[in-house]
Scaffold this motif. Structure first.
Motif, short mmCIF file in Angstrom:
data_model
loop_
_atom_site.label_atom_id
_atom_site.label_comp_id
_atom_site.label_asym_id
_atom_site.label_seq_id
_atom_site.Cartn_x
_atom_site.Cartn_y
_atom_site.Cartn_z
N SER A 203 5.05 26.36 29.59
CA SER A 203 5.03 24.78 30.01
C SER A 203 4.08 23.68 29.11
O SER A 203 3.75 24.69 27.81
CB SER A 203 3.19 24.85 31.15
OG SER A 203 3.64 24.92 32.22
N LYS B 241 6.51 12.52 36.79
CA LYS B 241 7.26 13.81 35.77
C LYS B 241 6.79 13.62 34.46
O LYS B 241 7.64 13.62 33.43
CB LYS B 241 8.83 14.48 36.12
CG LYS B 241 8.42 14.83 37.51
CD LYS B 241 10.03 15.68 37.30
CE LYS B 241 10.15 15.57 39.12
NZ LYS B 241 11.88 17.13 39.32
N ASP C 288 2.93 12.01 38.66
CA ASP C 288 3.23 13.40 39.10
C ASP C 288 4.86 12.87 40.59
O ASP C 288 5.76 13.44 39.63
CB ASP C 288 2.50 14.58 40.09
CG ASP C 288 2.70 15.09 41.39
OD1 ASP C 288 3.10 16.26 40.58
OD2 ASP C 288 3.78 15.08 41.93
N ASN D 38 4.62 18.81 38.89
CA ASN D 38 5.02 17.93 37.84
C ASN D 38 4.34 17.11 36.53
O ASN D 38 5.67 16.18 36.32
CB ASN D 38 6.26 16.51 39.04
CG ASN D 38 6.57 18.03 39.99
OD1 ASN D 38 7.79 19.02 38.83
ND2 ASN D 38 6.51 18.12 41.08
N ASN E 123 9.82 26.03 31.16
CA ASN E 123 10.55 25.60 30.69
C ASN E 123 11.38 27.09 30.55
O ASN E 123 10.03 28.07 29.99
CB ASN E 123 10.40 25.19 29.10
CG ASN E 123 9.84 23.84 28.92
OD1 ASN E 123 10.83 22.89 29.76
ND2 ASN E 123 8.80 23.13 29.07
N TRP F 128 9.14 30.34 32.27
CA TRP F 128 7.21 29.87 32.75
C TRP F 128 6.50 29.39 31.66
O TRP F 128 5.20 29.52 31.58
CB TRP F 128 7.00 30.25 33.47
CG TRP F 128 7.91 30.42 34.42
CD1 TRP F 128 8.45 31.67 35.31
CD2 TRP F 128 7.53 29.22 35.50
NE1 TRP F 128 8.38 30.99 36.42
CE2 TRP F 128 8.73 29.80 37.31
CE3 TRP F 128 7.55 27.62 35.82
CZ2 TRP F 128 9.03 29.22 37.87
CZ3 TRP F 128 8.61 27.19 36.78
CH2 TRP F 128 8.88 27.62 37.95
N ARG G 230 14.91 25.19 28.35
CA ARG G 230 15.40 24.02 29.20
C ARG G 230 14.39 23.95 30.43
O ARG G 230 13.80 25.01 30.64
CB ARG G 230 16.50 24.01 30.20
CG ARG G 230 16.67 25.66 31.23
CD ARG G 230 18.10 25.51 31.00
NE ARG G 230 18.01 26.93 31.95
CZ ARG G 230 18.99 27.82 31.33
NH1 ARG G 230 19.25 28.26 30.47
NH2 ARG G 230 18.82 29.43 32.73
N PRO G 231 13.88 22.66 30.86
CA PRO G 231 12.86 22.70 31.91
C PRO G 231 13.56 23.41 33.20
O PRO G 231 14.45 23.68 33.65
CB PRO G 231 12.64 20.99 31.98
CG PRO G 231 13.94 20.55 31.73
CD PRO G 231 14.59 21.50 30.35
N ILE G 232 12.28 23.95 34.00
CA ILE G 232 12.79 24.55 35.46
C ILE G 232 12.18 23.67 36.26
O ILE G 232 11.31 22.84 36.52
CB ILE G 232 12.22 26.18 35.45
CG1 ILE G 232 11.83 26.84 34.54
CG2 ILE G 232 11.80 26.85 36.51
CD1 ILE G 232 11.13 27.93 33.80
N PRO G 233 13.17 23.37 37.38
CA PRO G 233 13.28 22.54 38.42
C PRO G 233 11.40 23.64 39.49
O PRO G 233 12.08 23.74 39.50
CB PRO G 233 14.03 21.76 39.25
CG PRO G 233 15.15 22.23 38.32
CD PRO G 233 15.23 23.50 37.04
N LYS G 234 10.38 22.38 39.66
CA LYS G 234 9.23 23.06 40.75
C LYS G 234 9.01 22.03 41.56
O LYS G 234 9.16 20.74 41.90
CB LYS G 234 9.16 23.36 39.48
CG LYS G 234 8.16 23.97 37.70
CD LYS G 234 6.64 23.87 37.05
CE LYS G 234 6.48 22.02 37.04
NZ LYS G 234 5.30 22.12 35.96
N ALA H 30 5.76 19.91 32.05
CA ALA H 30 7.37 20.96 32.65
C ALA H 30 7.06 22.06 32.16
O ALA H 30 6.40 22.26 31.58
CB ALA H 30 8.55 19.95 31.56
#
Length: 393
Positions: free
Chosen positions: A160, A35, A32, A214, A219, A158, A206-210, A217
């Protein structure tokens, strides 16, 4: 009425538990923090045959069902993964293998299932859009016919596991929502070859910061005339809604199973700390203020497990299970969150220390109340379909 797990599910529980014992809390904490996908666990699960459980034996799988997948997800979560375990059993074993095994053509099964069962190929699932989250009817991604192919244009959010998957199970409209009669018609489920689409430049992500989970990813995905052969349709053109529900119910059930395991894990972490911590000369677990909330959560986890198994059992027998799947998701997510909250409280100030797994498990447990469907919509479904109350949305 027999509440004993079948031998197949017991074997799954024992086999996955053995892998989990080699990759405990510290391992998942590191994944985690970095990531990083838990590659070592993935390979071990693949090597033991624990990924292809629901793939028919003639295609290289275990010939079992959703109940076994649920038990695997629960067991992996309880071993140290927490909520992250759900993704290992959702993305490929459920979204990909289970869907193709149940609804794919013979050609699709032979071409795809052996590699999925062996963990050599992976899938992801794309339904959610920026303007169509829980309301799938409003999906705007369009697939228009172009000879023997479809051209797909739209945006998903979203999603994954895109970065690892070879194929994406994608929900698109082949009849625009405004023209569909009834409104649930006009959906088509397509199998997108991600390697080809990315190479062609027609699909980007593109990945979404979460906040959490973790190890995988999530996206934003952009589709610009992605070409998909008509032979990659899963089910029937314009009639994909029936297939869609046969994807969404297992999603809820596997997510519920992961939440049950996560709840058990949080209770174990809290119990161990409550037995060891003795600031006043005796373990804090001897105090009812600590013990009773944990005991209540244990009862809630057990109830959620029963409903999760029942929902999986119904699905395996191709019986209606929408309400059971929703109730399982609702109760398991709440039990996992309460377990995480009581674990946090039992640790006092040390809950904030990253030397403990509390922060990861706490963050990851919270998302279960929102995905794969918000608990408010689950309650609306139960109110309408189980209580006969007017539709509220």
């Amino acid at each position: 009425m027999d509440f004993d797990l079948p031998e197949s599910a017991v074997a799954v529980r024992d086999g996955v538990a053995a892998i989990g014992a080699r990759h405990g809390l510290d391992y998942w904490d590191r994944c985690d923090a970095d990531k990083r996908w838990p590659e070592e666990v993935w390979r071990a699960l693949a090597g033991g045959g624990w990924l292809g459980l629901a793939v028919p034996e003639e295609y290289g799988g275990g010939g079992q069902g959703l109940l076994e997948l649920a038990v695997a997800a629960e067991t992996l979560a309880a071993s140290g993964a927490g909520a992250a375990a759900s993704f290992l059993y959702l993305l490929t074993p459920a979204f990909g293998a289970l869907t193709i095994a149940r609804h794919g053509t013979e050609e699709q099964k032979r071409a795809l299932l052996p590699a999925l069962a062996a963990g050599e190929s992976e899938t992801c699932f794309a339904i959610t859009e920026p303007d169509a989250g829980s309301n799938a009817i409003n999906i705007a991604t369009q697939a228009r016919r172009d000879g023997d192919d479809f051209l797909v244009t739209g945006q998903k959010i979203w999603i994954s596991g895109v970065e690892r998957a070879r194929h994406m199970v994608l929900v698109a409209r082949t009849i625009p929502a405004a023209e569909a009669r009834p409104r649930v018609s006009g959906f088509t489920i397509l199998l997108v070859d991600l390697e080809e689409a990315v190479a062609a430049g027609t699909l980007t992500y593109r990945p979404i910061p979460k906040l959490g989970t973790n190890t995988v990813a999530s996206n934003m995905v952009f589709l610009d005339d992605v070409r998909v052969p008509a032979t990659n349709v899963i089910g029937r053109v314009d009639e994909g809604f029936a297939v869609l529900w046969d994807i969404l119910n297992p999603e809820r059930i596997v997510a519920a199973a992961g939440a049950v395991g996560s709840g058990e894990l949080c209770l174990k972490v809290a119990r161990d700390y409550a037995n060891d911590r003795a600031p006043f000369g005796r373990p804090i677990g001897a105090n009812q203020a600590v013990a009773f909330p944990l005991a209540r959560v244990k009862a809630e986890v057990e109830l959620a497990r029963l409903m999760t198994y029942k929902a999986a059992w119904l699905w395996d027998r191709q019986r209606p299970c929408g309400s059971e799947a929703n109730i399982a998701k609702l109760t398991a997510a709440e039990a996992a969150w309460q377990a995480a909250d009581r674990m946090f409280q039992a640790h006092g100030g040390m809950a904030y220390s990253l030397e403990y797994p509390v922060a990861r498990l706490f963050r990851d447990a919270r998302i279960g109340k929102n995905i794969p469907v918000a608990e408010e919509l689950v309650l609306a479904h139960i109110a309408q379909h189980e209580l006969g109350l007017p539709k509220s949305y």
